[in-house]
Motif scaffolding. Sequence first.
Motif, short mmCIF file in Angstrom:
data_model
loop_
_atom_site.label_atom_id
_atom_site.label_comp_id
_atom_site.label_asym_id
_atom_site.label_seq_id
_atom_site.Cartn_x
_atom_site.Cartn_y
_atom_site.Cartn_z
N LYS A 1 -6.77 -42.35 12.27
CA LYS A 1 -7.76 -43.40 11.96
C LYS A 1 -9.00 -42.72 11.43
O LYS A 1 -9.59 -41.90 12.11
CB LYS A 1 -8.13 -44.18 13.23
CG LYS A 1 -7.00 -45.01 13.78
CD LYS A 1 -7.44 -46.43 14.08
CE LYS A 1 -6.25 -47.36 14.26
NZ LYS A 1 -5.10 -46.75 14.94
N PRO A 2 -9.39 -43.05 10.21
CA PRO A 2 -10.62 -42.45 9.69
C PRO A 2 -11.76 -42.77 10.64
O PRO A 2 -11.83 -43.86 11.18
CB PRO A 2 -10.82 -43.13 8.35
CG PRO A 2 -9.48 -43.66 7.98
CD PRO A 2 -8.78 -43.98 9.25
N CYS B 1 -6.26 -30.78 2.55
CA CYS B 1 -7.09 -31.15 3.68
C CYS B 1 -6.27 -31.84 4.76
O CYS B 1 -5.60 -32.84 4.49
CB CYS B 1 -8.20 -32.07 3.18
SG CYS B 1 -9.26 -32.68 4.47
N PHE B 2 -6.27 -31.29 5.96
CA PHE B 2 -5.68 -32.01 7.09
C PHE B 2 -6.71 -33.04 7.54
O PHE B 2 -7.83 -32.68 7.90
CB PHE B 2 -5.40 -31.04 8.25
CG PHE B 2 -4.15 -30.23 8.07
CD1 PHE B 2 -2.95 -30.65 8.62
CD2 PHE B 2 -4.17 -29.03 7.35
CE1 PHE B 2 -1.79 -29.89 8.48
CE2 PHE B 2 -3.02 -28.28 7.20
CZ PHE B 2 -1.83 -28.70 7.76
N ALA B 3 -6.33 -34.33 7.50
CA ALA B 3 -7.27 -35.36 7.89
C ALA B 3 -7.63 -35.22 9.36
O ALA B 3 -8.78 -35.38 9.76
CB ALA B 3 -6.68 -36.74 7.60
N ALA B 4 -6.61 -34.90 10.19
CA ALA B 4 -6.86 -34.63 11.61
C ALA B 4 -6.45 -33.19 11.90
O ALA B 4 -5.62 -32.63 11.19
CB ALA B 4 -6.04 -35.60 12.46
N LYS C 1 -4.41 -49.41 5.92
CA LYS C 1 -4.40 -50.78 6.43
C LYS C 1 -3.51 -51.67 5.57
O LYS C 1 -2.72 -52.47 6.08
CB LYS C 1 -5.83 -51.32 6.45
CG LYS C 1 -5.99 -52.55 7.33
CD LYS C 1 -7.44 -52.85 7.60
CE LYS C 1 -7.54 -54.21 8.29
NZ LYS C 1 -8.85 -54.82 8.05
N ALA C 2 -3.59 -51.50 4.28
CA ALA C 2 -2.80 -52.32 3.37
C ALA C 2 -1.34 -51.89 3.32
O ALA C 2 -0.51 -52.56 2.73
CB ALA C 2 -3.41 -52.24 1.97
N GLY C 3 -1.05 -50.73 3.92
CA GLY C 3 0.34 -50.23 3.89
C GLY C 3 0.69 -49.59 2.56
O GLY C 3 1.86 -49.33 2.28
N SER D 1 -13.08 -41.65 2.77
CA SER D 1 -12.58 -42.09 4.07
C SER D 1 -12.31 -43.59 4.05
O SER D 1 -11.32 -44.07 4.62
CB SER D 1 -13.59 -41.77 5.18
OG SER D 1 -13.83 -40.39 5.20
N ALA D 2 -13.20 -44.34 3.40
CA ALA D 2 -13.02 -45.79 3.31
C ALA D 2 -11.76 -46.13 2.53
O ALA D 2 -10.99 -47.02 2.92
CB ALA D 2 -14.25 -46.42 2.66
#
Length: 503
Positions: free
Chosen positions: A30-31, A110-113, A48-50, A40-41
């Motif tokens: 989750k951003p 980039c690893f988001a997490a 969210k939209a899949g 990020s948005a």
Amino acid sequence: MNFDLLISDLNSTARQGSDALLVLLQDGYKPDGAAKDELSALVAQALKAGDIQTQTGKLLALYKPAQARAGRVLLAGIGAGTPRQVRQAVTAALGALRSGAPALKKLTICFAAAPLAGSLRAAVLATADASYVYTTTKSKAEARGLARVTLAVPKGAPTSKDEAQAEFQKAAATVVGVELAKEWANRPANHATPTQLGAAALALAKLPRVSCQVLGPKEVAKLRMGAFMAVAQGSEEPLRFIVLNYKGAAPSEAPTVLVGKGITFDTGGISIKPAGEMDEMKFDMGGAASVLGAFRALAELQPAINVVGLIPSCENMPDGRAVKPGDVVTSMSGQTIEILNTDAEGRLILCDALSYAERFKPAAVVDMATLTGACVIALGAVRSGLFSTSNELAERLLAAGEAAQDLAWRMPLDDEYAEGLKSNFADVANIAGRAAGAVTAAKFLQRFTEKFPWAHLDIAGTAWKGGAAKGATGRPVGLLLEFLLAQARTSQVRPRKTTAAKR
Ligand code: BES
Ligand code: MN
Ligand code: ZN
């Protein structure tokens, strides 16, 4: 190719200039709600939209979010984020990034997490693998396009900054070793003769803590390596016996000995092979190449261990002087061998190298060899065959393979498998029947390993790929390096004097 590591989140990473930004998204990501930045948005929206899912290998290309200073932005799902999933996702993403569009020179991943242990390394290795190009024997070399790769990981669990740094260093060293192994294995046999392999090993001796000695036919004759010499005698190319040394610990520390099969071309000899795909027998020195690669990586990381590398190298050719089926030769160990099939030459050069290894009083000996077609039938290209007389050594090698994503699978060594190696004319024959061919080859080698814990990796299925993507894989350099480094960690741990022992 240059790699660097950045400890930074998605928002700051996006401001790095590069040709492409690859964002790895794992399940449940989750951003950060507080991150108001545009990228990020966008990621949040897409999730969210899949439009992007976090399943491994799912991809979504974004069109230049204003904030990102990258030509292209690609999102990729990495599932639970295991090293295997990251490898798959990065491979798929690089395929997509490289097809069409302008040349990719500078890439940011980039690893988001924060990644799981081993996943950062998997990303580095997969990137190197996907962008590798062989150029040595092409007149107009289209050199590797990708020149600079930045890996970015955010701060936080499960990987601390120090852990990320250490893993990254190991990954970068593995790449250097893997690429040296690929280079030598890929070279055609007329550009990678035993003499040239010897020169490559001598060049490694310029690196810190590495030394090397290359023996020729005279010295090898003096050592009475009759099995090795029998294979080499059918070729105009003189044999070489390469001895590498890496000294990172006190001389009193018993070394680990790596032995690599160095058949620079295997025609089969008088038991000649069929013509189809015979060119691939230039890869029959994949074991030798992995020893060179492991030493290259050791010099990079300088762990506190001692390692010896042994490479018996020659061609296996048919000729007026070539060894014939039925000939009996005397190995360095004194055991006589009836050579019933001259195409079972790998075990003949290895058995003398294994006898030579005794002089180092090794802690363990591990040999790597593209030894049998039977191992390709048994395990394919996924796992190397692992044989060992020591459960502990086998466990350590299997674990190293898992950690480095350079997998192996343990195979049996029951004495019953040696039945077929009996000979009426010598102590042992060099082949048994067709059944369990990878095991009977290992049983042959085992006869020469009584003095030390021993393991054998049959890499016939894993050292190279055939078909359209024909080329060396650099395996098992990753496994070997991980195995050796784990050893450095344990040997550095001094036995603690604790009161707990009194309980
Ligand atoms: N280098 C080959 C093994 C090999 C064959 C590796 C095909 C990868 C693909 C080895 O020297 C060999 O020829 N082995 C023989 C042994 C047999 C004669 C007992 C084989 O596997 O056929
Ligand atoms: Mn052969
Ligand atoms: Zn061979």
